[in-house]
Motif scaffolding. Sequence first.
Motif, PDB file in Angstrom:
ATOM      1  N   SER A 197     109.235 -10.287  -6.773  1.00 25.34           N
ATOM      2  CA  SER A 197     109.662 -10.975  -7.986  1.00 25.34           C
ATOM      3  C   SER A 197     110.114 -12.403  -7.693  1.00 25.34           C
ATOM      4  O   SER A 197     110.854 -12.646  -6.738  1.00 25.34           O
ATOM      5  CB  SER A 197     110.827 -10.185  -8.597  1.00 25.34           C
ATOM      6  OG  SER A 197     111.527 -10.957  -9.521  1.00 25.34           O
ATOM      7  N   TRP A 198     109.707 -13.333  -8.547  1.00 28.97           N
ATOM      8  CA  TRP A 198     110.196 -14.708  -8.432  1.00 28.97           C
ATOM      9  C   TRP A 198     111.687 -14.766  -8.752  1.00 28.97           C
ATOM     10  O   TRP A 198     112.396 -15.633  -8.249  1.00 28.97           O
ATOM     11  CB  TRP A 198     109.394 -15.649  -9.336  1.00 28.97           C
ATOM     12  CG  TRP A 198     108.054 -15.968  -8.762  1.00 28.97           C
ATOM     13  CD1 TRP A 198     106.852 -15.473  -9.169  1.00 28.97           C
ATOM     14  CD2 TRP A 198     107.778 -16.855  -7.676  1.00 28.97           C
ATOM     15  NE1 TRP A 198     105.848 -15.986  -8.386  1.00 28.97           N
ATOM     16  CE2 TRP A 198     106.381 -16.843  -7.464  1.00 28.97           C
ATOM     17  CE3 TRP A 198     108.570 -17.650  -6.843  1.00 28.97           C
ATOM     18  CZ2 TRP A 198     105.767 -17.601  -6.469  1.00 28.97           C
ATOM     19  CZ3 TRP A 198     107.946 -18.405  -5.851  1.00 28.97           C
ATOM     20  CH2 TRP A 198     106.577 -18.371  -5.670  1.00 28.97           C
ATOM     21  N   ASN A 199     112.176 -13.844  -9.565  1.00 27.69           N
ATOM     22  CA  ASN A 199     113.625 -13.788  -9.818  1.00 27.69           C
ATOM     23  C   ASN A 199     114.371 -13.528  -8.515  1.00 27.69           C
ATOM     24  O   ASN A 199     115.423 -14.109  -8.271  1.00 27.69           O
ATOM     25  CB  ASN A 199     113.974 -12.717 -10.850  1.00 27.69           C
ATOM     26  CG  ASN A 199     113.590 -13.132 -12.243  1.00 27.69           C
ATOM     27  OD1 ASN A 199     113.571 -14.312 -12.571  1.00 27.69           O
ATOM     28  ND2 ASN A 199     113.263 -12.164 -13.076  1.00 27.69           N
ATOM     29  N   LEU A 200     113.827 -12.645  -7.679  1.00 26.59           N
ATOM     30  CA  LEU A 200     114.446 -12.371  -6.383  1.00 26.59           C
ATOM     31  C   LEU A 200     114.367 -13.607  -5.488  1.00 26.59           C
ATOM     32  O   LEU A 200     115.368 -14.043  -4.922  1.00 26.59           O
ATOM     33  CB  LEU A 200     113.774 -11.177  -5.703  1.00 26.59           C
ATOM     34  CG  LEU A 200     114.234 -10.906  -4.263  1.00 26.59           C
ATOM     35  CD1 LEU A 200     115.722 -10.553  -4.226  1.00 26.59           C
ATOM     36  CD2 LEU A 200     113.385  -9.811  -3.645  1.00 26.59           C
ATOM     37  N   LEU A 201     113.172 -14.187  -5.371  1.00 28.26           N
ATOM     38  CA  LEU A 201     112.992 -15.347  -4.494  1.00 28.26           C
ATOM     39  C   LEU A 201     113.851 -16.526  -4.925  1.00 28.26           C
ATOM     40  O   LEU A 201     114.340 -17.289  -4.094  1.00 28.26           O
ATOM     41  CB  LEU A 201     111.516 -15.755  -4.441  1.00 28.26           C
ATOM     42  CG  LEU A 201     110.575 -14.742  -3.794  1.00 28.26           C
ATOM     43  CD1 LEU A 201     109.134 -15.222  -3.896  1.00 28.26           C
ATOM     44  CD2 LEU A 201     110.961 -14.456  -2.350  1.00 28.26           C
ATOM     45  N   SER A 202     114.050 -16.691  -6.222  1.00 30.54           N
ATOM     46  CA  SER A 202     114.826 -17.834  -6.697  1.00 30.54           C
ATOM     47  C   SER A 202     116.330 -17.561  -6.715  1.00 30.54           C
ATOM     48  O   SER A 202     117.105 -18.420  -7.126  1.00 30.54           O
ATOM     49  CB  SER A 202     114.344 -18.271  -8.088  1.00 30.54           C
ATOM     50  OG  SER A 202     114.608 -17.271  -9.040  1.00 30.54           O
ATOM     51  N   SER A 203     116.750 -16.400  -6.216  1.00 33.20           N
ATOM     52  CA  SER A 203     118.181 -16.097  -6.168  1.00 33.20           C
ATOM     53  C   SER A 203     118.880 -16.781  -4.993  1.00 33.20           C
ATOM     54  O   SER A 203     120.080 -16.626  -4.800  1.00 33.20           O
ATOM     55  CB  SER A 203     118.404 -14.575  -6.113  1.00 33.20           C
ATOM     56  OG  SER A 203     117.909 -14.036  -4.901  1.00 33.20           O
ATOM     57  N   VAL A 204     118.140 -17.547  -4.220  1.00 37.34           N
ATOM     58  CA  VAL A 204     118.700 -18.310  -3.092  1.00 37.34           C
ATOM     59  C   VAL A 204     119.654 -19.383  -3.614  1.00 37.34           C
ATOM     60  O   VAL A 204     119.455 -19.918  -4.701  1.00 37.34           O
ATOM     61  CB  VAL A 204     117.556 -18.941  -2.260  1.00 37.34           C
ATOM     62  CG1 VAL A 204     116.752 -19.925  -3.063  1.00 37.34           C
ATOM     63  CG2 VAL A 204     118.082 -19.610  -1.013  1.00 37.34           C
ATOM     64  N   THR A 205     120.704 -19.638  -2.866  1.00 33.41           N
ATOM     65  CA  THR A 205     121.597 -20.751  -3.164  1.00 33.41           C
ATOM     66  C   THR A 205     121.516 -21.715  -1.981  1.00 33.41           C
ATOM     67  O   THR A 205     120.770 -21.461  -1.029  1.00 33.41           O
ATOM     68  CB  THR A 205     123.055 -20.278  -3.379  1.00 33.41           C
ATOM     69  OG1 THR A 205     123.497 -19.588  -2.207  1.00 33.41           O
ATOM     70  CG2 THR A 205     123.161 -19.377  -4.595  1.00 33.41           C
ATOM     71  N   THR A 206     122.251 -22.806  -2.024  1.00 34.71           N
ATOM     72  CA  THR A 206     122.205 -23.776  -0.934  1.00 34.71           C
ATOM     73  C   THR A 206     123.612 -24.188  -0.521  1.00 34.71           C
ATOM     74  O   THR A 206     124.568 -24.009  -1.265  1.00 34.71           O
ATOM     75  CB  THR A 206     121.428 -25.041  -1.349  1.00 34.71           C
ATOM     76  OG1 THR A 206     122.033 -25.606  -2.497  1.00 34.71           O
ATOM     77  CG2 THR A 206     119.967 -24.739  -1.628  1.00 34.71           C
ATOM     78  N   ARG A 207     123.689 -24.731   0.688  1.00 35.74           N
ATOM     79  CA  ARG A 207     124.944 -25.309   1.174  1.00 35.74           C
ATOM     80  C   ARG A 207     124.590 -26.568   1.958  1.00 35.74           C
ATOM     81  O   ARG A 207     123.497 -26.678   2.517  1.00 35.74           O
ATOM     82  CB  ARG A 207     125.740 -24.320   2.016  1.00 35.74           C
ATOM     83  CG  ARG A 207     125.153 -24.050   3.380  1.00 35.74           C
ATOM     84  CD  ARG A 207     126.081 -23.184   4.240  1.00 35.74           C
ATOM     85  NE  ARG A 207     125.461 -22.929   5.514  1.00 35.74           N
ATOM     86  CZ  ARG A 207     124.663 -21.915   5.798  1.00 35.74           C
ATOM     87  NH1 ARG A 207     124.400 -21.029   4.863  1.00 35.74           N
ATOM     88  NH2 ARG A 207     124.131 -21.775   6.981  1.00 35.74           N
ATOM     89  N   VAL A 208     125.504 -27.504   1.983  1.00 34.74           N
ATOM     90  CA  VAL A 208     125.302 -28.759   2.693  1.00 34.74           C
ATOM     91  C   VAL A 208     125.860 -28.612   4.105  1.00 34.74           C
ATOM     92  O   VAL A 208     126.995 -28.169   4.290  1.00 34.74           O
ATOM     93  CB  VAL A 208     126.001 -29.923   1.954  1.00 34.74           C
ATOM     94  CG1 VAL A 208     125.852 -31.217   2.727  1.00 34.74           C
ATOM     95  CG2 VAL A 208     125.429 -30.063   0.557  1.00 34.74           C
ATOM     96  N   GLU A 209     125.033 -28.955   5.089  1.00 33.45           N
ATOM     97  CA  GLU A 209     125.442 -28.982   6.492  1.00 33.45           C
ATOM     98  C   GLU A 209     125.130 -30.377   7.018  1.00 33.45           C
ATOM     99  O   GLU A 209     123.978 -30.665   7.353  1.00 33.45           O
ATOM    100  CB  GLU A 209     124.690 -27.938   7.304  1.00 33.45           C
ATOM    101  CG  GLU A 209     125.076 -26.513   7.036  1.00 33.45           C
ATOM    102  CD  GLU A 209     124.309 -25.522   7.902  1.00 33.45           C
ATOM    103  OE1 GLU A 209     123.503 -25.946   8.769  1.00 33.45           O
ATOM    104  OE2 GLU A 209     124.502 -24.320   7.696  1.00 33.45           O
ATOM    105  N   GLY A 210     126.120 -31.230   7.051  1.00 34.91           N
ATOM    106  CA  GLY A 210     125.893 -32.610   7.481  1.00 34.91           C
ATOM    107  C   GLY A 210     124.960 -33.302   6.510  1.00 34.91           C
ATOM    108  O   GLY A 210     125.231 -33.381   5.322  1.00 34.91           O
ATOM    109  N   ALA A 211     123.818 -33.773   7.029  1.00 32.20           N
ATOM    110  CA  ALA A 211     122.842 -34.470   6.198  1.00 32.20           C
ATOM    111  C   ALA A 211     121.771 -33.530   5.641  1.00 32.20           C
ATOM    112  O   ALA A 211     120.815 -33.981   5.032  1.00 32.20           O
ATOM    113  CB  ALA A 211     122.173 -35.576   7.015  1.00 32.20           C
TER     114      ALA A 211
END
Length: 170
Positions: free
Chosen positions: A57-71
Amino acid sequence: MKTEVLLLLAALSCTAPAAAQPSGPGSTGKPQPGSGAGYHDPRSQFPPLKEREGVVSWNLLSSVTTRVEGAFVRPVYPKAVQALNNREVTVQGFMMPLEPGKQQKHFLLSAVPTTCSFCTPAGPEGLIEVRSKGPVTFSQEAVTVRGKMSVLPSDPYGMFYRLADGQLVK
């Protein structure tokens, strides 16, 4: 070949959903409003993809979040997405060619059809880079592909997902 991916991802700034945007310090890690696998324009001549049994499912794949690590902006994958790494999976989506001609062995698969020649229709959570075993005839209609999924923690080109040894599923 990687240059094409880099050029396509450079266009993400015009369409990237909020989940692909860094949340900044103090982020809760929750998807931001408007996040997801891209925007399906209701005027599109192609119907939106329907969830199908046995297809990731694209719903599953798009459940990713992000975090900033330096640049860098790094993806943070839920356990269910991490479980797909190095597994044989089936995915569906719309082809975005990365090679000239009708026969493609390297292309992007998108959760939504392209509506602009200069922009990708989704952020990295709505795209999968595909390397197929044999040529796949380009189609504007949705296609289904089976192959070995890689969940990418720090791809230099900004991709979150890659499918190797892809084969078209009829």
